[in-house]
Design a protein around this motif. Structure first.
Motif, PDB file in Angstrom:
ATOM      1  N   MET A  39       0.833  -1.214   0.000  1.00  0.00           N
ATOM      2  CA  MET A  39       0.000   0.000   0.000  1.00  0.00           C
ATOM      3  C   MET A  39       0.862   1.257   0.000  1.00  0.00           C
ATOM      4  N   LYS A  40       1.897   1.265   0.798  1.00  0.00           N
ATOM      5  CA  LYS A  40       2.786   2.435   0.831  1.00  0.00           C
ATOM      6  C   LYS A  40       3.465   2.634  -0.519  1.00  0.00           C
ATOM      7  N   GLN A  41       3.895   1.553  -1.150  1.00  0.00           N
ATOM      8  CA  GLN A  41       4.544   1.657  -2.454  1.00  0.00           C
ATOM      9  C   GLN A  41       3.568   2.155  -3.515  1.00  0.00           C
ATOM     10  N   ILE A  42       2.328   1.678  -3.472  1.00  0.00           N
ATOM     11  CA  ILE A  42       1.303   2.135  -4.419  1.00  0.00           C
ATOM     12  C   ILE A  42       1.059   3.633  -4.255  1.00  0.00           C
ATOM     13  N   LEU A  43       0.956   4.093  -3.013  1.00  0.00           N
ATOM     14  CA  LEU A  43       0.736   5.529  -2.769  1.00  0.00           C
ATOM     15  C   LEU A  43       1.938   6.363  -3.227  1.00  0.00           C
ATOM     16  N   LEU A  44       3.146   5.865  -3.029  1.00  0.00           N
ATOM     17  CA  LEU A  44       4.334   6.577  -3.511  1.00  0.00           C
ATOM     18  C   LEU A  44       4.379   6.624  -5.034  1.00  0.00           C
ATOM     19  N   ASN A  45       3.966   5.538  -5.694  1.00  0.00           N
ATOM     20  CA  ASN A  45       3.913   5.522  -7.157  1.00  0.00           C
ATOM     21  C   ASN A  45       2.881   6.517  -7.686  1.00  0.00           C
ATOM     22  N   ILE A  46       1.730   6.605  -7.038  1.00  0.00           N
ATOM     23  CA  ILE A  46       0.701   7.572  -7.434  1.00  0.00           C
ATOM     24  C   ILE A  46       1.243   8.987  -7.283  1.00  0.00           C
ATOM     25  N   ALA A  47       1.965   9.247  -6.197  1.00  0.00           N
ATOM     26  CA  ALA A  47       2.527  10.586  -5.979  1.00  0.00           C
ATOM     27  C   ALA A  47       3.556  10.940  -7.056  1.00  0.00           C
ATOM     28  N   GLU A  48       4.349   9.966  -7.492  1.00  0.00           N
ATOM     29  CA  GLU A  48       5.332  10.226  -8.547  1.00  0.00           C
ATOM     30  C   GLU A  48       4.655  10.554  -9.871  1.00  0.00           C
ATOM     31  N   LEU A  49       3.547   9.888 -10.166  1.00  0.00           N
ATOM     32  CA  LEU A  49       2.835  10.122 -11.425  1.00  0.00           C
ATOM     33  C   LEU A  49       1.985  11.387 -11.384  1.00  0.00           C
ATOM     34  N   SER A  50       1.597  11.821 -10.199  1.00  0.00           N
ATOM     35  CA  SER A  50       0.741  12.997 -10.043  1.00  0.00           C
ATOM     36  C   SER A  50       1.586  14.207  -9.679  1.00  0.00           C
ATOM     37  N   ASP A  51       0.919  15.306  -9.404  1.00  0.00           N
ATOM     38  CA  ASP A  51       1.612  16.563  -9.123  1.00  0.00           C
ATOM     39  C   ASP A  51       1.521  16.907  -7.637  1.00  0.00           C
ATOM     40  N   PHE A  52       1.864  15.943  -6.761  1.00  0.00           N
ATOM     41  CA  PHE A  52       1.924  16.215  -5.331  1.00  0.00           C
ATOM     42  C   PHE A  52       3.045  15.384  -4.717  1.00  0.00           C
ATOM     43  N   ASN A  53       3.468  15.771  -3.530  1.00  0.00           N
ATOM     44  CA  ASN A  53       4.555  15.079  -2.832  1.00  0.00           C
ATOM     45  C   ASN A  53       4.046  14.566  -1.500  1.00  0.00           C
ATOM     46  N   ILE A  54       4.463  13.367  -1.141  1.00  0.00           N
ATOM     47  CA  ILE A  54       4.172  12.825   0.185  1.00  0.00           C
ATOM     48  C   ILE A  54       5.368  13.161   1.059  1.00  0.00           C
ATOM     49  N   GLU A  55       5.141  13.983   2.073  1.00  0.00           N
ATOM     50  CA  GLU A  55       6.233  14.379   2.957  1.00  0.00           C
ATOM     51  C   GLU A  55       6.436  13.365   4.076  1.00  0.00           C
ATOM     52  N   VAL A  56       5.336  12.901   4.672  1.00  0.00           N
ATOM     53  CA  VAL A  56       5.406  11.930   5.754  1.00  0.00           C
ATOM     54  C   VAL A  56       4.291  10.919   5.550  1.00  0.00           C
ATOM     55  N   MET A  57       4.612   9.632   5.766  1.00  0.00           N
ATOM     56  CA  MET A  57       3.588   8.596   5.672  1.00  0.00           C
ATOM     57  C   MET A  57       3.834   7.582   6.778  1.00  0.00           C
ATOM     58  N   GLU A  58       2.818   7.357   7.589  1.00  0.00           N
ATOM     59  CA  GLU A  58       2.874   6.376   8.676  1.00  0.00           C
ATOM     60  C   GLU A  58       1.618   5.528   8.607  1.00  0.00           C
ATOM     61  N   SER A  59       1.710   4.307   9.118  1.00  0.00           N
ATOM     62  CA  SER A  59       0.536   3.441   9.087  1.00  0.00           C
ATOM     63  C   SER A  59       0.388   2.689  10.403  1.00  0.00           C
ATOM     64  N   ASP A  60      -0.841   2.310  10.665  1.00  0.00           N
ATOM     65  CA  ASP A  60      -1.185   1.444  11.774  1.00  0.00           C
ATOM     66  C   ASP A  60      -1.861   0.234  11.153  1.00  0.00           C
ATOM     67  N   LYS A  61      -2.421  -0.639  11.927  1.00  0.00           N
ATOM     68  CA  LYS A  61      -3.021  -1.849  11.374  1.00  0.00           C
ATOM     69  C   LYS A  61      -4.324  -1.599  10.622  1.00  0.00           C
ATOM     70  N   ASP A  62      -4.966  -0.440  10.873  1.00  0.00           N
ATOM     71  CA  ASP A  62      -6.259  -0.190  10.222  1.00  0.00           C
ATOM     72  C   ASP A  62      -6.346   1.150   9.497  1.00  0.00           C
ATOM     73  N   HIS A  63      -5.239   1.902   9.390  1.00  0.00           N
ATOM     74  CA  HIS A  63      -5.271   3.176   8.663  1.00  0.00           C
ATOM     75  C   HIS A  63      -3.856   3.616   8.273  1.00  0.00           C
ATOM     76  N   ILE A  64      -3.811   4.532   7.293  1.00  0.00           N
ATOM     77  CA  ILE A  64      -2.548   5.132   6.844  1.00  0.00           C
ATOM     78  C   ILE A  64      -2.705   6.649   6.901  1.00  0.00           C
ATOM     79  N   HIS A  65      -1.754   7.326   7.534  1.00  0.00           N
ATOM     80  CA  HIS A  65      -1.709   8.786   7.591  1.00  0.00           C
ATOM     81  C   HIS A  65      -0.687   9.283   6.578  1.00  0.00           C
ATOM     82  N   MET A  66      -1.030  10.358   5.875  1.00  0.00           N
ATOM     83  CA  MET A  66      -0.077  10.992   4.958  1.00  0.00           C
ATOM     84  C   MET A  66      -0.149  12.501   5.120  1.00  0.00           C
TER      85      MET A  66
END
Length: 85
Positions: A39-66
């Motif tokens: 999931m983290k890799q998919i979100l990073l790939n989407i950010a590379e293809l789009s026009d935004f940057n993910i500065e911080v990304m953390e996850s727990d067992k039931d959610h992901i914060h970005m």
């Protein structure tokens, strides 16, 4: 590390950040091991293809914060939910 510098363009200066939380349906605890990594890799790939940057990304067992940074021309809402469409 979170960038705090403003972005300058020809006629504007801005710093737009969004705190986005993706939650699993019914808060199921499935974001562990390979699923979390994928999931983290998919979100990073989407950010590379789009026009935004993910500065911080953390996850727990039931959610992901970005913490994301983007230009004012982008909306954090998907097009199908955008009130202007």
């Amino acid at each position: 590390m979170i960038q705090k510098k403003y972005i300058s363009k020809n006629h504007s200066k801005f710093l737009i950040k969004y705190h986005i939380i993706f939650v699993c349906k019914y808060r199921k605890r499935i974001l562990t091991g390979d699923i979390e990594t994928s999931m983290k890799q998919i979100l990073l790939n989407i950010a590379e293809l789009s026009d935004f940057n993910i500065e911080v990304m953390e996850s727990d067992k039931d959610h992901i914060h970005m913490m994301t940074r983007s230009q004012p021309k982008l909306s954090p809402l998907p097009r199908i939910f955008h009130p202007l469409n």
